[in-house]
Scaffold this motif. Sequence first.
Motif, PDB file in Angstrom:
ATOM      1  N   MET A 223       3.560 -13.343  -0.555  1.00 40.86           N
ATOM      2  CA  MET A 223       4.696 -12.566  -0.038  1.00 40.86           C
ATOM      3  C   MET A 223       4.463 -11.550   0.286  1.00 40.86           C
ATOM      4  SD  MET A 223       7.637 -14.056  -2.010  1.00 40.86           S
ATOM      5  CE  MET A 223       7.964 -15.501  -2.934  1.00 40.86           C
ATOM      6  N   VAL A 224       3.358 -10.183  -0.515  1.00 38.72           N
ATOM      7  CA  VAL A 224       2.943  -9.055  -0.132  1.00 38.72           C
ATOM      8  C   VAL A 224       1.977  -9.134   0.830  1.00 38.72           C
ATOM      9  CG1 VAL A 224       1.220  -6.892  -1.299  1.00 38.72           C
ATOM     10  CG2 VAL A 224       3.137  -7.979  -2.292  1.00 38.72           C
ATOM     11  N   CYS A 225       1.268 -10.007   1.248  1.00 39.75           N
ATOM     12  CA  CYS A 225       0.754 -10.366   1.970  1.00 39.75           C
ATOM     13  C   CYS A 225       1.041 -10.879   3.324  1.00 39.75           C
ATOM     14  CB  CYS A 225      -1.073 -11.240   2.282  1.00 39.75           C
ATOM     15  SG  CYS A 225      -1.951 -10.385   0.156  1.00 39.75           S
ATOM     16  N   SER A 226       2.241 -11.501   3.441  1.00 39.61           N
ATOM     17  CA  SER A 226       2.730 -11.607   5.025  1.00 39.61           C
ATOM     18  C   SER A 226       3.582 -10.481   5.293  1.00 39.61           C
ATOM     19  CB  SER A 226       3.966 -12.342   4.291  1.00 39.61           C
ATOM     20  OG  SER A 226       3.531 -14.873   3.991  1.00 39.61           O
ATOM     21  N   THR A 227       3.196  -9.029   4.544  1.00 35.52           N
ATOM     22  CA  THR A 227       4.422  -9.004   4.740  1.00 35.52           C
ATOM     23  C   THR A 227       3.930  -7.407   5.491  1.00 35.52           C
ATOM     24  OG1 THR A 227       5.069  -8.143   2.945  1.00 35.52           O
ATOM     25  CG2 THR A 227       6.754  -9.166   4.054  1.00 35.52           C
ATOM     26  N   ASN A 228       2.402  -7.009   4.799  1.00 35.35           N
ATOM     27  CA  ASN A 228       1.900  -5.338   4.882  1.00 35.35           C
ATOM     28  C   ASN A 228       0.681  -6.711   3.933  1.00 35.35           C
ATOM     29  OD1 ASN A 228      -0.189  -3.318   5.004  1.00 35.35           O
ATOM     30  ND2 ASN A 228       2.340  -1.920   5.545  1.00 35.35           N
ATOM     31  N   LEU A 229      -0.716  -6.825   4.653  1.00 34.54           N
ATOM     32  CA  LEU A 229      -1.624  -6.813   3.836  1.00 34.54           C
ATOM     33  C   LEU A 229      -2.956  -5.712   3.081  1.00 34.54           C
ATOM     34  CD1 LEU A 229      -3.464  -8.229   2.308  1.00 34.54           C
ATOM     35  CD2 LEU A 229      -4.468  -8.854   5.116  1.00 34.54           C
ATOM     36  N   SER A 230      -2.105  -4.480   4.803  1.00 31.87           N
ATOM     37  CA  SER A 230      -2.712  -3.402   3.926  1.00 31.87           C
ATOM     38  C   SER A 230      -2.022  -2.819   2.691  1.00 31.87           C
ATOM     39  CB  SER A 230      -3.141  -2.099   5.083  1.00 31.87           C
ATOM     40  OG  SER A 230      -3.339  -2.848   6.443  1.00 31.87           O
ATOM     41  N   LEU A 231      -1.513  -2.409   2.775  1.00 35.04           N
ATOM     42  CA  LEU A 231      -0.502  -1.904   1.398  1.00 35.04           C
ATOM     43  C   LEU A 231      -0.553  -2.873   0.730  1.00 35.04           C
ATOM     44  CD1 LEU A 231       0.970  -0.229  -0.151  1.00 35.04           C
ATOM     45  CD2 LEU A 231       3.145  -1.482   0.911  1.00 35.04           C
ATOM     46  N   GLY A 232      -0.536  -3.489   0.760  1.00 31.23           N
ATOM     47  CA  GLY A 232      -0.773  -5.147  -0.719  1.00 31.23           C
ATOM     48  C   GLY A 232      -2.586  -4.759  -1.258  1.00 31.23           C
TER      49      GLY A 232
END
Lengths: 591, 591
Positions: A116-125
């Motif tokens: 879910m994190v990578c769906s929405t912002n890989l960089s932040l994840g």
Amino acid sequence: MQYQAPANDLRFLLFDVLGADTLHELEKYADATPDLISAVIDEAGKLAAEVIQPTNQTGDRQGCHYDPETKSVKTPDGFKEAYAKFVEGGWTALDAPIEFGGQGLPHTLKFVVDEMVCSTNLSLGMYPGLTHGAISALHTHGSYELKQTYLEKLISGEWTGTMCLTEPHCGTDLGLIRTKATPNDDGSYAIEGTKIWITGGEHDLVDNIVHLVLAKLPGAPDTTKGISLFVVPKFLPDSGERNPAFCGGLEHKMGIKGSATCVMNFEGAKGWLVGEPNKGMSAMFTMMNEARLMVGMQGLGLAEMAYQESLAFAKERLQSRSLSGPKNPDGPADPIIVHPDVRRMLMRQKVLNEGMRALALFTGHQLDLSVAHPDDAVRENADDLVQLLTPVVKAFLTDEGYNNANWGQQVLGGSGFTQDWPLEQLVRDGRIARIYEGTNGIQAMDLVGRKLALKGGQLVRALFAELTGYLKDNPDAPHREELKVSIKSLEQATLWLAQNAPKDPEQAGAAASPYLRLMALTVIGYLWSRMAGVAHRQLDAGEGNTPLLESKLVSARYYFEKLMPEADWLLRDIDSGKDSLMAFEDQHWMA
Amino acid sequence: MQYQAPANDLRFLLFDVLGADTLHELEKYADATPDLISAVIDEAGKLAAEVIQPTNQTGDRQGCHYDPETKSVKTPDGFKEAYAKFVEGGWTALDAPIEFGGQGLPHTLKFVVDEMVCSTNLSLGMYPGLTHGAISALHTHGSYELKQTYLEKLISGEWTGTMCLTEPHCGTDLGLIRTKATPNDDGSYAIEGTKIWITGGEHDLVDNIVHLVLAKLPGAPDTTKGISLFVVPKFLPDSGERNPAFCGGLEHKMGIKGSATCVMNFEGAKGWLVGEPNKGMSAMFTMMNEARLMVGMQGLGLAEMAYQESLAFAKERLQSRSLSGPKNPDGPADPIIVHPDVRRMLMRQKVLNEGMRALALFTGHQLDLSVAHPDDAVRENADDLVQLLTPVVKAFLTDEGYNNANWGQQVLGGSGFTQDWPLEQLVRDGRIARIYEGTNGIQAMDLVGRKLALKGGQLVRALFAELTGYLKDNPDAPHREELKVSIKSLEQATLWLAQNAPKDPEQAGAAASPYLRLMALTVIGYLWSRMAGVAHRQLDAGEGNTPLLESKLVSARYYFEKLMPEADWLLRDIDSGKDSLMAFEDQHWMA
């Protein structure tokens, strides 16, 4: 559009297919009741959609900025706040050890959240993602003192961690590293050398950064057997003193621009040995294997977002009429989702994404069993499967995640190429996942060169036992015949490797990539058969989510009709061996 | 590294395989002797490497800039100078009609030059590329006066041209366009409307820009049968007056950032009808078909550059030892080109690139025969093949050109993801080619929905005659058996379409993409067999370039062993039909 977490599919997979609803019966996971797992899925979905997704485009547009004066890195607007909420929600602690403040939940849940994190912002994840690997390495290999010093703050997310492996002249071949560790009088070491491509090596999200650094002790052999692992904090935990581990600059990259990819200069920085001298590679692999599974989830996460975006577009965009007569007669044209070729692209994304999710969560579930099951044999078998499938998850999910992001982009036509739509960023961000944490070629070599040989072939035997056991126990397994053919192909390919690789390791190298793909397609086929079987049973019993169950039956059919037959091609590729790959001499490449 | 034009491969293909060495025997191409063709290849290669390539990275980094005050567009530094040299060398006039200042050389040579230009700067190549389509449309459909007014300056490159088709609400479905053409008293029309994604709609390379604009006459039907084509110059050629055809802004794109992709507002701009009223689609297709072939060359050009870059990297980068013992014992490790999996990526690029080049030049050669051969039947047969293969060249070369650019990037590992290396730009630039001039899905629909049906199926019969004629005439054709299997698969798939498509056009839609791919693989297989046959003969006779001929034999083997077997998979995909694609209802996509 707002991200919608695939919560129904996750519950179906975890509870109805994989049996994660009984995880709480294991002592270690007593808290992980279906209700709690379900709540985690929902909460993570909300966090991803509401907190993380809004930072994604800004992150790409602004990127990270390096100040050479202070050697500091500024992350894009909103990252700090979003990271703080991630920490506040306890997400960094999810599956971390309880004795250091973690929640000790099943690893499968970490997989779910990663997607879910990578769906929405890989960089932040990436920032908490790398920290997780550092936690595992310290927890598994570190001394009691090191754990006491670092784990709690890494687990709480107050500090972040890094993996410092690559140097300018070596990535894959870590035996060549030059970073030196010279013993100090106080039991610590002075670390000197330059590391590149260090994710989160420097940033402004937290007060302290804990580097896990591969380096060589004096007189250590010039191979991977001469590498040791050190923990090198940015600020020394006791004194608060700044350790000379400085960021020398940022990489300019095709994507994941919000992730700070740093050159790190260790200028005699103080470090402490993690584990035994010259045994750094094994500690490194603790981080690496975990990171590889996480990177697989990155590929899947981006592909899921691409699917959702392209589906929404295909439902809205009016262009041409359906070939079977107007479906939107009052409008100027039909939505493009009526066109078979557009549906081909959407179905490919959906079916392969769900298959990849099943493969990843199957592996995650085995990982949980491997650490929590009371029965030694079950634990060992599960660990065998996890080890075998880790490179498969990493390589296949990132290759096909990238391909699916590209199919999503293709659905949008020209819009997909413009920055007005998020697809082009998903493609650019997703490109790295096929490369880092070991390129996908290296994953394939890990599979055929290492994993097949481990324990005299026991790992792959465990997989075949799983697959053939399923066929034996399920005489009416959906798509049974097609699955049998594919398992047979995988067996033949495995036999081919057993016969050819020992006398000529280049044959293993030639077969590696198609073999990994063949294994992935076969295991996903097995899981599609299982999913379809559950769907049949539930539909017959009038249980469950009818549209989801119906979709599973169609998707399984799509998989076996349109994707699975690739297996024959892969087998023929393997079977043809290395000759056409190895025949060129220098003069042939640019003749 | 500097680009090296594939001059040897081009000469081998054109002279030894395809028979372009006899083009000069046709009256129309009397000048096109082998010596002249060879000189064009060498000169174009020099121009690409020395003049065009140096502008490529700057173009990407700077992009184009729009000034809303003046509604003007500034191209990146160096573009104007490089374009001027392109014009100075007469490259815009290469295959243009002699009566308007063109050189009248074979179209095959234009293909050759297109590949080289696109290898070295796709964005820059777009400006003359679109002009070429405008020249053809005017030459084929324009009145004598229009030709007199525009052709000479377009052919000399003093002016450039555009294709203005797409509007915000319609791209594929041009029947929906809203741009209006209202008759003026003087025989001209007032053009009003907004066009988007107009390549070279505004820029600073030349003094005048000639737009070819699709618009609707008053009372025209609301379908593609109501579209007319107009020529709308930026400055009126007689008076020099500024025509109100203004750029309203630029798209922000994933790649080809040096190519100005404009929103164009026609605010009552003066235009002149090209061809007959309401027959604009046919004139548009003159431009479009040509543009489709050119876009195919873009895919190939980028892939060739990716191959050269990744090959150079693989020879330099030292990492790990060969599995068959050290190949660089004095160095710290072997160059990565020793590893089978790296060679797999390089071979795939090389073999498929050369196969795609063969397919494109085969088509180009047929195009030349179709306009210049004295025999009606030969001309017609050649035209049939060109029409059939145009969508195949466009879609397959851009799909696989993109994939190959990605394989090149993969060879570089982490370096490939950074902007320090040109690979990531090649991938970003190449992404658009799968989309524009009709997405590759549209190409597939053009093939199965239009081209197969034309003239009662004569086009595809012409192809089968070519393929089976070759097998008949060459009982010892290399890889004969594998080629036969693939031709058989293509025949079966064609039969399947003939049986299923007429009663259910959605079956054609479902089969379209794999069918196009199957045709491409088969024709390329045929050409690999021919290339290998020539290589055998020349090697036996002690003629030709030995390393190149040896490489052709290995490459043909690689093709038939590792790539061609995909054909079986494609046939099974086609054979399984539309059911699994069309079964989903609305509630299933996000269940």
